[in-house]
Each structure stands twice: as C-alpha cells, then as structure tokens.
Design a protein around this motif. Sequence first.
Motif, mmCIF file in Angstrom:
data_model
loop_
_atom_site.group_PDB
_atom_site.id
_atom_site.type_symbol
_atom_site.label_atom_id
_atom_site.label_comp_id
_atom_site.label_asym_id
_atom_site.label_seq_id
_atom_site.Cartn_x
_atom_site.Cartn_y
_atom_site.Cartn_z
ATOM 1 N N SER A 114 0.817 -1.220 0.000
ATOM 2 C CA SER A 114 0.000 0.000 0.000
ATOM 3 C C SER A 114 0.844 1.261 0.000
ATOM 4 O O SER A 114 0.351 2.337 -0.296
ATOM 5 N N GLY A 115 2.126 1.143 0.378
ATOM 6 C CA GLY A 115 3.005 2.297 0.389
ATOM 7 C C GLY A 115 3.102 2.969 1.734
ATOM 8 O O GLY A 115 3.827 3.937 1.904
ATOM 9 N N LYS A 116 2.365 2.493 2.734
ATOM 10 C CA LYS A 116 2.407 3.089 4.070
ATOM 11 C C LYS A 116 3.789 3.033 4.689
ATOM 12 O O LYS A 116 4.130 3.860 5.513
ATOM 13 N N LEU A 117 4.566 2.055 4.318
ATOM 14 C CA LEU A 117 5.863 1.848 4.953
ATOM 15 C C LEU A 117 7.002 2.434 4.139
ATOM 16 O O LEU A 117 8.146 2.068 4.348
ATOM 17 N N GLN A 118 6.720 3.340 3.241
ATOM 18 C CA GLN A 118 7.782 3.917 2.428
ATOM 19 C C GLN A 118 8.666 4.816 3.275
ATOM 20 O O GLN A 118 8.229 5.417 4.242
ATOM 21 N N GLY A 119 9.902 4.905 2.883
ATOM 22 C CA GLY A 119 10.862 5.738 3.600
ATOM 23 C C GLY A 119 11.903 4.868 4.272
ATOM 24 O O GLY A 119 11.777 3.645 4.329
ATOM 25 N N PRO A 120 12.941 5.510 4.785
ATOM 26 C CA PRO A 120 14.017 4.734 5.409
ATOM 27 C C PRO A 120 13.570 4.110 6.723
ATOM 28 O O PRO A 120 12.772 4.678 7.462
ATOM 29 N N LEU A 121 14.100 2.970 6.990
ATOM 30 C CA LEU A 121 13.817 2.258 8.226
ATOM 31 C C LEU A 121 15.057 2.318 9.097
ATOM 32 O O LEU A 121 16.144 1.971 8.648
ATOM 33 N N ASP A 122 14.895 2.745 10.333
ATOM 34 C CA ASP A 122 16.011 2.807 11.271
ATOM 35 C C ASP A 122 16.102 1.457 11.977
ATOM 36 O O ASP A 122 15.230 1.105 12.760
ATOM 37 N N VAL A 123 17.132 0.692 11.671
ATOM 38 C CA VAL A 123 17.274 -0.635 12.271
ATOM 39 C C VAL A 123 18.400 -0.671 13.301
ATOM 40 O O VAL A 123 18.940 -1.719 13.597
ATOM 41 N N SER A 124 18.698 0.484 13.869
ATOM 42 C CA SER A 124 19.756 0.537 14.881
ATOM 43 C C SER A 124 19.328 -0.147 16.170
ATOM 44 O O SER A 124 20.172 -0.599 16.945
ATOM 45 N N SER A 125 18.013 -0.233 16.404
ATOM 46 C CA SER A 125 17.479 -0.966 17.551
ATOM 47 C C SER A 125 16.030 -1.310 17.238
ATOM 48 O O SER A 125 15.431 -0.735 16.317
ATOM 49 N N VAL A 126 15.462 -2.185 18.007
ATOM 50 C CA VAL A 126 14.071 -2.577 17.786
ATOM 51 C C VAL A 126 13.164 -1.370 18.002
ATOM 52 O O VAL A 126 12.239 -1.105 17.221
ATOM 53 N N GLU A 127 13.438 -0.610 19.063
ATOM 54 C CA GLU A 127 12.614 0.558 19.369
ATOM 55 C C GLU A 127 12.679 1.588 18.226
ATOM 56 O O GLU A 127 11.664 2.139 17.813
ATOM 57 N N ALA A 128 13.887 1.824 17.712
ATOM 58 C CA ALA A 128 14.055 2.777 16.615
ATOM 59 C C ALA A 128 13.327 2.291 15.364
ATOM 60 O O ALA A 128 12.736 3.091 14.630
ATOM 61 N N LYS B 225 9.627 2.922 15.804
ATOM 62 C CA LYS B 225 9.375 4.364 15.693
ATOM 63 C C LYS B 225 9.397 4.801 14.230
ATOM 64 O O LYS B 225 8.532 5.558 13.787
ATOM 65 N N SER B 226 10.381 4.313 13.453
ATOM 66 C CA SER B 226 10.458 4.692 12.043
ATOM 67 C C SER B 226 9.332 4.095 11.221
ATOM 68 O O SER B 226 9.023 4.569 10.136
ATOM 69 N N MET B 227 8.679 3.073 11.768
ATOM 70 C CA MET B 227 7.528 2.466 11.101
ATOM 71 C C MET B 227 6.227 3.136 11.519
ATOM 72 O O MET B 227 5.153 2.799 11.021
ATOM 73 N N GLY B 228 6.318 4.058 12.482
ATOM 74 C CA GLY B 228 5.122 4.745 12.955
ATOM 75 C C GLY B 228 4.333 3.945 13.945
ATOM 76 O O GLY B 228 3.139 4.162 14.134
#
Length: 83
Positions: free
Chosen positions: A62-76, A79-82
């Motif tokens: 659907s495109g909701k998850l577009q953009g960079p994903l911060d995988v530095s930690s699970v919490e980050a 957060k980057s996934m909204g």
Amino acid sequence: MELAIQKKAQSFRLPVELIERLKKMAKRENRSLNNFVECALLDLAYSEPNEETKAAIEEARSGKLQGPLDVSSVEAMYKSMGL
C-alpha cells in the motif's frame, strides 16, 4: 516412533528442457531428481501465507511503509515504522 508416509507413483509429461534443468539443480544439491521435485512441490503446496502475513504484505504494498527504516534498535525500527 516415525510414522510411515504413504506415497503413490504418478506420471507427468514435462518438457525435456525442464527435466534436464531440474536434474542439474538436483545434482548441484546432491539429491535425487525425485527428492528435489518432491521437496519443491511440498514447498509450493504448503507455503501459503497466513492471514497476518497476508495483511503485512498488503500493508507493505500500500506504500504506508515507504521511507528509510532505522534498524539501529528494535525501538528505533518501530518508531520509524510509525508504531
């Protein structure tokens, strides 16, 4: 105790080129053609995603998850996934 799995012989007509390709693939994995084809068919027949996975695939498409994903930690990542 192992349970015996019933098997039945079945004939299929397949293109010669496909059979040769399958034989090469099986040989690379040191497996018989029969075992290679049986495992491929089992994977195909039993790999349908469950409802949660289907929903996740649809969400991703659907495109909701577009953009960079911060995988530095699970919490980050959450957060980057909204979430």
